[in-house]
Design an enzyme around this catalytic site. Structure first.
Site, PDB file in Angstrom:
ATOM      1  N   CYS A 142       7.798  36.444  -4.501  1.00  0.00           N
ATOM      2  CA  CYS A 142       6.277  36.059  -4.247  1.00  0.00           C
ATOM      3  C   CYS A 142       5.638  36.565  -2.877  1.00  0.00           C
ATOM      4  O   CYS A 142       5.360  37.862  -2.955  1.00  0.00           O
ATOM      5  CB  CYS A 142       6.519  34.430  -4.160  1.00  0.00           C
ATOM      6  SG  CYS A 142       4.849  33.346  -4.403  1.00  0.00           S
ATOM      7  N   HIS A 235       8.482  32.814  -9.313  1.00  0.00           N
ATOM      8  CA  HIS A 235       9.634  32.246  -8.827  1.00  0.00           C
ATOM      9  C   HIS A 235      10.706  31.745 -10.063  1.00  0.00           C
ATOM     10  O   HIS A 235      10.812  30.551 -10.294  1.00  0.00           O
ATOM     11  CB  HIS A 235       9.079  30.952  -8.290  1.00  0.00           C
ATOM     12  CG  HIS A 235       8.695  30.946  -6.708  1.00  0.00           C
ATOM     13  ND1 HIS A 235       9.361  31.511  -5.666  1.00  0.00           N
ATOM     14  CD2 HIS A 235       7.416  31.170  -6.379  1.00  0.00           C
ATOM     15  CE1 HIS A 235       8.460  31.475  -4.711  1.00  0.00           C
ATOM     16  NE2 HIS A 235       7.544  31.233  -4.939  1.00  0.00           N
ATOM     17  N   GLU A 237      13.709  32.001  -9.815  1.00  0.00           N
ATOM     18  CA  GLU A 237      14.694  31.213  -9.168  1.00  0.00           C
ATOM     19  C   GLU A 237      14.728  29.696  -8.913  1.00  0.00           C
ATOM     20  O   GLU A 237      15.674  28.996  -8.535  1.00  0.00           O
ATOM     21  CB  GLU A 237      15.218  31.796  -7.771  1.00  0.00           C
ATOM     22  CG  GLU A 237      14.108  31.382  -6.730  1.00  0.00           C
ATOM     23  CD  GLU A 237      12.746  31.917  -6.636  1.00  0.00           C
ATOM     24  OE1 GLU A 237      12.047  31.629  -5.427  1.00  0.00           O
ATOM     25  OE2 GLU A 237      12.393  32.698  -7.434  1.00  0.00           O
TER      26      GLU A 237
END
Length: 302
Positions: A142, A235, A237
């Site tokens: 990001c 993102h 994750e």
């Protein structure tokens, strides 16, 4: 194989309950094996949440991994306790003479600032310069991806007319690339950002390759052609509830925020969102560790 983390790190107990193979430092020292040494520069305010998200993914591969958490010495975190930072994090001055097989630089909620306005930009620039000779492969996430594009390749970010917020479909430019081995031709990933980067600037840069873009034609996975830098504008994750937490937080603050796209069932914020990107998150991190770190790093750094 396990991830090796400090014995008392709070995320350790959660990972064990989730059946992620965790090994503490004492046991790891008794094993005759060359683990990968991964440095994580955690710029996110809620550090323990980000630790847990990344460790879940790094701990689900056949490769043994030693984790070192890095913080900025020139910035005081408001959301993490001094005890946590003192006990589980180190600073660049303490590791700059070491070499690491891989590194992750996270995002940070500062994207509307110019890079040079960030109070730790000079320190981060030194760290990014240091990675050129001391880290085999770096994954930037990001804002970290935008910082890398700006610092290494001179590509600036730009403000979006509206926040990119939700779950988006993505496609691949080259499904044979090792980083995305096993990916579906179309896959989902979360985004939460107010800024973007130019697709044309990336495509036209001689050192970069645009590997994936989202349904709005915005860059998602960008790689340097030498494969040293991987930049991910979203993102993968994130947990299933991360965007919900962000949305409800901003609503409580009476901020102007839209319901995340394609996220809540029937766009109802009272319903529990599903994680529709987990498998690709695991693939991305395991492919990175295998093909870009393990297969590339020297057994002994010289």
């Amino acid at each position: 194989m396990p991830i090796n983390i400090p014995r008392e790190l709070p995320a350790g107990e959660i990972l064990k309950r989730e059946k992620i193979f965790v090994m503490d430092e004492d046991r790891a020292r008794t094993q005759d094996i060359r683990p990968l040494n991964i440095l994580i520069l955690n710029l996110m305010p809620e550090k323990e949440k980000t630790e847990l998200q990344l460790l879940r993914l790094l701990g689900n591969t056949p490769i043994q991994v030693n984790i070192t958490f890095l913080r900025m010495a020139t910035h005081q975190s408001k959301n993490a306790s001094k005890y946590h930072l003192d006990n589980f994090y180190t600073t660049f001055e303490m590791v700059k003479e070491q070499r690491f097989d891989g590194m992750i630089i996270t995002g940070a909620p500062i994207e509307l600032l110019e890079f040079e306005e960030v109070n730790y930009w000079d320190e981060l620039s030194k760290i990014m310069d240091w990675t050129k000779d001391n880290v085999t492969s770096v994954m930037h996430i990001c804002w970290g991806a935008q910082a890398a594009l700006y610092h290494h390749y001179g590509i600036d970010k730009h403000a979006l007319s509206k926040k990119c917020f939700g779950i988006f479909k993505h496609t691949l430019a080259d499904p044979k690339e090792d980083l995305v081995r096993g990916f579906d031709e179309e896959f989902l990933a979360p985004h939460s950002r107010h800024t973007g980067v130019s697709k044309e600037a990336i495509i036209n840069h001689p050192e970069l390759f645009l590997l994936s873009k989202n349904e709005e034609d915005a860059p998602f996975i960008i790689m340097s052609k030498d494969k040293k830098h991987i930049m991910i504008t979203g993102h993968l994750e994130y947990d299933a509830t991360t965007l919900a937490d962000e949305y409800h937080r901003d609503v409580a603050k009476k901020l102007d925020i839209d319901v995340p796209k394609n996220y809540f069932p029937n766009d109802d914020p009272n319903k529990k969102p599903l994680n529709t990107w987990r498998s690709h998150a695991h693939l991305l991190f395991s492919n990175w560790l295998n093909y870009y770190v393990y297969q590339q790093t020297p057994y002994v750094w010289k």
